[in-house]
Scaffold this motif. Structure first.
Motif, PDB file in Angstrom:
ATOM      1  N   ALA A  78      -4.937   2.726   3.684  1.00  0.00           N
ATOM      2  CA  ALA A  78      -4.811   0.982   4.534  1.00  0.00           C
ATOM      3  C   ALA A  78      -3.438   0.518   4.773  1.00  0.00           C
ATOM      4  O   ALA A  78      -3.662  -0.341   5.645  1.00  0.00           O
ATOM      5  N   GLU A  83       0.850  -0.887  -0.157  1.00  0.00           N
ATOM      6  CA  GLU A  83       0.192   0.071   0.154  1.00  0.00           C
ATOM      7  C   GLU A  83       0.833   1.436   0.528  1.00  0.00           C
ATOM      8  O   GLU A  83       0.775   2.205  -0.607  1.00  0.00           O
ATOM      9  N   HIS A 118      -4.786   4.766  -0.024  1.00  0.00           N
ATOM     10  CA  HIS A 118      -3.770   3.548   0.035  1.00  0.00           C
ATOM     11  C   HIS A 118      -2.899   3.783   1.530  1.00  0.00           C
ATOM     12  O   HIS A 118      -2.708   2.779   1.576  1.00  0.00           O
TER      13      HIS A 118
END
Length: 472
Positions: free
Chosen positions: A307, A150, A304
């Motif tokens: 995450a 990520e 991202h």
């Protein structure tokens, strides 16, 4: 115990033990981008695919083409954008390096005297030895939960955004040069008209002087006409200075000094170009606008990052090892008995960290929410700019029609006045008055036509350079 038997048991223990609590933050949702818009560009999609990248060539002026090309090559503002791209690429390399396999080698020599009274072997107590070591180590982090994946994806999106922002800087610079260039064209045309006005004023002064000597006029009319000549000359001087400053501005935009501006000739573009709104203005043109595409990529990078912050709540496993040679006596370093090696997992399980992980996740979610808000605002501003320029374009079109009608009437008046003068039915003063009124009308026409081109440039920029400027 063998590693192959130990590692599965450790993994099972970690999974059974669970992970640190995120306090419900992982389930929270950030505000969504505006729905129903063709957002278009993901990090893996082709970037910068705008319909008309060199839209300014539609003006048909080679000098304008050269100015913009030079600015794209040398302007400091674009150099700054390129530096941001290089920085983003470097950060991506660093992130990939952190997530990959790492190995290092070390060598050391140490001369040391051991105390007679310390807890050391009797054979070395009170003696001095030169010890040595040669070691090769490695480390690898298993990305079970996708933290590294990520974070790499976030850096990729940031790098793509930097590239699109460089395109945005190029588009803004091209628009700024085109704006100044059109303004220079208008000023040069008004300067020619102002000089013609000086000539008309001088001609009227001569006629008034002749009529004064003939007793047809008084000194009042002569002095009034004489006073208008220096005013017209002052206006021509003002326009000349304005044209010089516009050349300096163009030179600065092109990344050059004022001396370069003095070399810029009068623009060749025609202010009265055929312009018409496209029959349809599609929303996907706004979505292709560089600033919006770049912000969309920033938003993806923020997603991202969120995450990755969520994955930080789960345990991570590093595999590390080393092999080499070590000896208390450096002379024995290369002997077979000096070999050493070790390998094993390094396990990290976040159980209690005083809220550090939750604070990190909350920070990333707040940053994502800010990026969403910034994206939505950019989209709304873009549609407002398009609507404003369309409204301005339509208003200017109606004004153009009115100006054209007035110009036709004045042309007819000039022909009639000239005919009456030649037939001896009126003085030349009437013809001069009509020509001066024509001059004022032509100055207004130049300003109006320049405003139309400026509106076309702004609309083209608002639509991500998706509209041709010379459609008739």
């Amino acid at each position: 115990m063998k590693l192959s038997a130990t590692l599965p048991g450790l993994l099972a223990g970690l999974l059974l033990a669970g992970c640190a609590s995120d306090g419900g933050l992982a389930a929270r949702q950030s505000p969504a981008p505006l729905a129903g818009l063709p957002l278009g560009a993901a990090a893996s999609a082709p970037l910068g695919d705008w319909p008309v990248l060199d839209w300014w060539r539609a003006f048909g002026d080679p000098q304008l083409d050269r100015l913009i090309e030079q600015a794209r090559a040398t302007a400091p503002s674009l150099a700054e954008a390129r530096a941001r791209i290089e920085r983003a690429d470097a950060l991506l390399l660093a992130r990939r390096a952190d997530a990959g396999f790492a190995a290092d080698a070390s060598a050391a020599l140490l001369r040391q005297r051991y105390s007679e009274h310390a807890a050391v072997a009797p054979t070395i107590a009170g003696s001095s030895h030169t010890s040595g070591s040669l070691t090769l180590g490695f480390r690898y982090e298993f990305d079970f939960w996708g933290q590294n994946r990520e974070r790499i994806a976030a850096e990729l999106a940031q790098g793509d955004a930097a590239r699109i922002e460089a395109r945005a800087a190029e588009a803004a610079l091209a628009s700024a040069i085109a704006h100044s260039y059109v303004e220079l064209a208008r000023t040069e045309q008004e300067l020619l008209l102002a000089r013609r006005g000086v000539a008309l004023g001088e001609r009227e002064v001569q006629l008034r002087q002749t009529r004064l000597r003939s007793g047809l006029d008084t000194e009042v009319e002569w002095r009034q006409a004489s006073a208008e000549v220096p005013l017209a000359e002052a206006e021509a001087t003002r326009l000349g200075a304005q044209a010089a400053m516009l050349r300096h501005q163009l030179a600065a935009l092109a990344g050059a000094g004022p001396a370069f501006g003095a070399q810029i000739a009068a623009p060749q573009l025609q202010l009265k170009q055929g312009l018409a709104l496209p029959p349809q203005l599609e929303a996907d043109l706004v979505a292709r606008r560089p600033e919006i595409v770049a912000q969309r990529l920033r938003l993806e990078a923020a997603g991202h990052a969120v995450a990755a912050a969520r994955a930080d709540f789960y345990p991570n496993i590093n595999l590390s090892g080393s092999a080499g040679l070590g000896a208390l006596d450096a002379s024995q370093l290369l002997q077979g008995g000096s070999r050493l090696f070790g390998v094993g997992p390094a396990l990290h399980l976040p159980l209690f960290d005083a809220g550090r992980l939750r604070a990190g996740l909350a920070t990333r979610q707040a940053e994502q929410a800010a990026e969403v808000a910034r994206y939505n605002q950019l989209v709304l501003n873009a549609f407002r700019e398009v609507a404003d320029q369309v409204s301005a374009w339509r208003a200017l079109d109606s004004r153009v029609a009115a100006h054209a009608s007035a110009a036709r009437e004045l042309d007819g008046a000039e022909r009639a006045a000239e005919q009456r003068y030649r037939q001896g039915l009126s003085s030349q003063l009437l013809l001069l008055q009509v020509q001066r009124r024509q001059l004022f009308q032509q100055q207004a026409d130049a300003a109006l036509q320049a405003a139309r081109l400026q509106t076309a440039i702004r609309l083209n920029h608002a639509l991500g350079a998706g509209v041709s400027l010379n459609r008739s």
